[in-house]
Write a protein that holds these residues in place. Sequence first.
Motif, PDB file in Angstrom:
ATOM      1  N   ARG A   1      45.321  40.865  47.542  1.00 24.26           N
ATOM      2  CA  ARG A   1      45.396  39.499  48.067  1.00 24.26           C
ATOM      3  C   ARG A   1      44.853  38.577  46.975  1.00 24.26           C
ATOM      4  O   ARG A   1      44.009  38.973  46.175  1.00 24.26           O
ATOM      5  CB  ARG A   1      44.569  39.365  49.336  1.00 24.26           C
ATOM      6  CG  ARG A   1      45.078  40.239  50.468  1.00 24.26           C
ATOM      7  CD  ARG A   1      44.459  39.817  51.796  1.00 24.26           C
ATOM      8  NE  ARG A   1      44.752  40.755  52.853  1.00 24.26           N
ATOM      9  CZ  ARG A   1      45.929  40.857  53.485  1.00 24.26           C
ATOM     10  NH1 ARG A   1      46.910  40.083  53.121  1.00 24.26           N
ATOM     11  NH2 ARG A   1      46.108  41.725  54.441  1.00 24.26           N
ATOM     12  N   SER A   2      45.319  37.349  46.963  1.00 27.67           N
ATOM     13  CA  SER A   2      44.893  36.423  45.899  1.00 27.67           C
ATOM     14  C   SER A   2      43.382  36.200  45.909  1.00 27.67           C
ATOM     15  O   SER A   2      42.798  35.936  44.866  1.00 27.67           O
ATOM     16  CB  SER A   2      45.644  35.101  46.005  1.00 27.67           C
ATOM     17  OG  SER A   2      45.446  34.518  47.275  1.00 27.67           O
ATOM     18  N   GLY A   3      42.739  36.345  47.063  1.00 26.44           N
ATOM     19  CA  GLY A   3      41.296  36.173  47.150  1.00 26.44           C
ATOM     20  C   GLY A   3      40.502  37.257  46.423  1.00 26.44           C
ATOM     21  O   GLY A   3      39.304  37.106  46.202  1.00 26.44           O
ATOM     22  N   GLN A   4      41.161  38.345  46.030  1.00 23.96           N
ATOM     23  CA  GLN A   4      40.505  39.437  45.324  1.00 23.96           C
ATOM     24  C   GLN A   4      40.509  39.232  43.806  1.00 23.96           C
ATOM     25  O   GLN A   4      39.878  40.000  43.074  1.00 23.96           O
ATOM     26  CB  GLN A   4      41.171  40.771  45.652  1.00 23.96           C
ATOM     27  CG  GLN A   4      41.051  41.173  47.109  1.00 23.96           C
ATOM     28  CD  GLN A   4      41.888  42.406  47.395  1.00 23.96           C
ATOM     29  OE1 GLN A   4      43.096  42.337  47.479  1.00 23.96           O
ATOM     30  NE2 GLN A   4      41.228  43.533  47.524  1.00 23.96           N
ATOM     31  N   ILE A   5      41.203  38.235  43.337  1.00 21.24           N
ATOM     32  CA  ILE A   5      41.351  38.009  41.898  1.00 21.24           C
ATOM     33  C   ILE A   5      40.051  37.468  41.310  1.00 21.24           C
ATOM     34  O   ILE A   5      39.491  36.507  41.806  1.00 21.24           O
ATOM     35  CB  ILE A   5      42.519  37.040  41.615  1.00 21.24           C
ATOM     36  CG1 ILE A   5      43.835  37.671  42.046  1.00 21.24           C
ATOM     37  CG2 ILE A   5      42.553  36.657  40.151  1.00 21.24           C
ATOM     38  CD1 ILE A   5      45.016  36.731  41.972  1.00 21.24           C
ATOM     39  N   ALA A   6      39.606  38.104  40.215  1.00 18.19           N
ATOM     40  CA  ALA A   6      38.401  37.644  39.507  1.00 18.19           C
ATOM     41  C   ALA A   6      38.760  36.637  38.420  1.00 18.19           C
ATOM     42  O   ALA A   6      37.998  35.732  38.134  1.00 18.19           O
ATOM     43  CB  ALA A   6      37.660  38.825  38.899  1.00 18.19           C
ATOM     44  N   SER A   7      39.943  36.818  37.782  1.00 13.87           N
ATOM     45  CA  SER A   7      40.386  35.873  36.759  1.00 13.87           C
ATOM     46  C   SER A   7      41.890  35.957  36.591  1.00 13.87           C
ATOM     47  O   SER A   7      42.518  36.938  36.971  1.00 13.87           O
ATOM     48  CB  SER A   7      39.689  36.120  35.424  1.00 13.87           C
ATOM     49  OG  SER A   7      40.087  37.347  34.870  1.00 13.87           O
ATOM     50  N   ILE A   8      42.454  34.887  36.007  1.00 11.25           N
ATOM     51  CA  ILE A   8      43.901  34.790  35.768  1.00 11.25           C
ATOM     52  C   ILE A   8      44.101  34.409  34.311  1.00 11.25           C
ATOM     53  O   ILE A   8      43.425  33.520  33.788  1.00 11.25           O
ATOM     54  CB  ILE A   8      44.530  33.701  36.665  1.00 11.25           C
ATOM     55  CG1 ILE A   8      44.265  33.976  38.138  1.00 11.25           C
ATOM     56  CG2 ILE A   8      46.032  33.579  36.388  1.00 11.25           C
ATOM     57  CD1 ILE A   8      44.578  32.808  39.049  1.00 11.25           C
ATOM     58  N   ARG A   9      45.061  35.068  33.659  1.00 14.81           N
ATOM     59  CA  ARG A   9      45.402  34.705  32.268  1.00 14.81           C
ATOM     60  C   ARG A   9      46.833  34.269  32.206  1.00 14.81           C
ATOM     61  O   ARG A   9      47.686  34.682  32.888  1.00 14.81           O
ATOM     62  CB  ARG A   9      45.207  35.897  31.341  1.00 14.81           C
ATOM     63  CG  ARG A   9      43.744  36.199  31.161  1.00 14.81           C
ATOM     64  CD  ARG A   9      43.564  37.255  30.079  1.00 14.81           C
ATOM     65  NE  ARG A   9      42.269  37.854  30.325  1.00 14.81           N
ATOM     66  CZ  ARG A   9      42.032  39.133  30.350  1.00 14.81           C
ATOM     67  NH1 ARG A   9      42.951  39.986  30.097  1.00 14.81           N
ATOM     68  NH2 ARG A   9      40.832  39.582  30.588  1.00 14.81           N
TER      69      ARG A   9
ATOM     70  N   GLU B   1      48.968  37.585  34.307  1.00 17.00           N
ATOM     71  CA  GLU B   1      48.028  38.704  34.298  1.00 17.00           C
ATOM     72  C   GLU B   1      46.796  38.312  35.096  1.00 17.00           C
ATOM     73  O   GLU B   1      46.212  37.251  34.874  1.00 17.00           O
ATOM     74  CB  GLU B   1      47.634  39.038  32.863  1.00 17.00           C
ATOM     75  CG  GLU B   1      46.741  40.259  32.767  1.00 17.00           C
ATOM     76  CD  GLU B   1      46.400  40.594  31.332  1.00 17.00           C
ATOM     77  OE1 GLU B   1      47.055  41.493  30.798  1.00 17.00           O
ATOM     78  OE2 GLU B   1      45.503  39.940  30.767  1.00 17.00           O
ATOM     79  N   VAL B   2      46.418  39.170  36.037  1.00 11.34           N
ATOM     80  CA  VAL B   2      45.250  38.916  36.866  1.00 11.34           C
ATOM     81  C   VAL B   2      44.262  40.073  36.705  1.00 11.34           C
ATOM     82  O   VAL B   2      44.649  41.213  36.467  1.00 11.34           O
ATOM     83  CB  VAL B   2      45.621  38.743  38.362  1.00 11.34           C
ATOM     84  CG1 VAL B   2      46.498  37.512  38.552  1.00 11.34           C
ATOM     85  CG2 VAL B   2      46.304  39.973  38.916  1.00 11.34           C
ATOM     86  N   THR B   3      42.996  39.752  36.832  1.00 16.63           N
ATOM     87  CA  THR B   3      41.941  40.762  36.773  1.00 16.63           C
ATOM     88  C   THR B   3      41.298  40.828  38.147  1.00 16.63           C
ATOM     89  O   THR B   3      40.998  39.793  38.746  1.00 16.63           O
ATOM     90  CB  THR B   3      40.885  40.395  35.713  1.00 16.63           C
ATOM     91  OG1 THR B   3      41.526  40.298  34.445  1.00 16.63           O
ATOM     92  CG2 THR B   3      39.781  41.436  35.648  1.00 16.63           C
ATOM     93  N   LEU B   4      41.108  42.053  38.625  1.00 17.89           N
ATOM     94  CA  LEU B   4      40.475  42.227  39.926  1.00 17.89           C
ATOM     95  C   LEU B   4      39.686  43.522  39.956  1.00 17.89           C
ATOM     96  O   LEU B   4      39.833  44.368  39.079  1.00 17.89           O
ATOM     97  CB  LEU B   4      41.502  42.193  41.056  1.00 17.89           C
ATOM     98  CG  LEU B   4      42.741  43.042  40.902  1.00 17.89           C
ATOM     99  CD1 LEU B   4      42.653  44.269  41.742  1.00 17.89           C
ATOM    100  CD2 LEU B   4      43.932  42.211  41.305  1.00 17.89           C
ATOM    101  N   GLU B   5      38.823  43.644  40.952  1.00 13.72           N
ATOM    102  CA  GLU B   5      38.031  44.862  41.087  1.00 13.72           C
ATOM    103  C   GLU B   5      38.956  46.009  41.468  1.00 13.72           C
ATOM    104  O   GLU B   5      39.665  45.945  42.469  1.00 13.72           O
ATOM    105  CB  GLU B   5      36.945  44.687  42.143  1.00 13.72           C
ATOM    106  CG  GLU B   5      36.027  45.878  42.247  1.00 13.72           C
ATOM    107  CD  GLU B   5      34.899  45.694  43.238  1.00 13.72           C
ATOM    108  OE1 GLU B   5      34.275  46.717  43.576  1.00 13.72           O
ATOM    109  OE2 GLU B   5      34.633  44.557  43.671  1.00 13.72           O
ATOM    110  N   THR B   6      38.977  47.038  40.640  1.00 15.05           N
ATOM    111  CA  THR B   6      39.847  48.188  40.861  1.00 15.05           C
ATOM    112  C   THR B   6      39.377  49.347  39.998  1.00 15.05           C
ATOM    113  O   THR B   6      38.675  49.140  39.011  1.00 15.05           O
ATOM    114  CB  THR B   6      41.322  47.855  40.516  1.00 15.05           C
ATOM    115  OG1 THR B   6      42.139  49.005  40.783  1.00 15.05           O
ATOM    116  CG2 THR B   6      41.488  47.452  39.068  1.00 15.05           C
TER     117      THR B   6
END
Length: 142
Positions: free
Chosen positions: A134-142, A16-21
Amino acid sequence: LAASAVMSDISLIGREVTLETDQLELSGGSARFDYEVSDPAGLVTARIKTEDGTVVREFTGLAGTAGDVHSVYWDGLDDDGLPVPDALFTIEVEAETTDGDPVESRTYASSVVEEVVFEDGAPQLVLRNGGKARSGQIASIR
């Protein structure tokens, strides 16, 4: 170096990844999103909308502290207290100062990485919510 970046992206499959969206996935009858405001806001309202723009839930009186990330938990109920089917929704956060001037905001939500594809020679993460990142957009990973 490129190969190691791709391997790193592949290791995100199933995570699970968190990103701006502005896309929010209601799954299992609940969802969470985060937001932040650029300046102090006296009035912050979040709306969860269907694909056609219908507001299903509105949260008012949210925190407006600048520099903090605020979380909103949605119990999957609409404004009338009725359950909403699991689906993909749009988040809209509207913030303004106590004088009524607009304040910029950003929203963040989580989704699961389902696969990695290549577009224009660069790896893209395909998310369960239908989005790509893109992976560079990810704010956090769970």
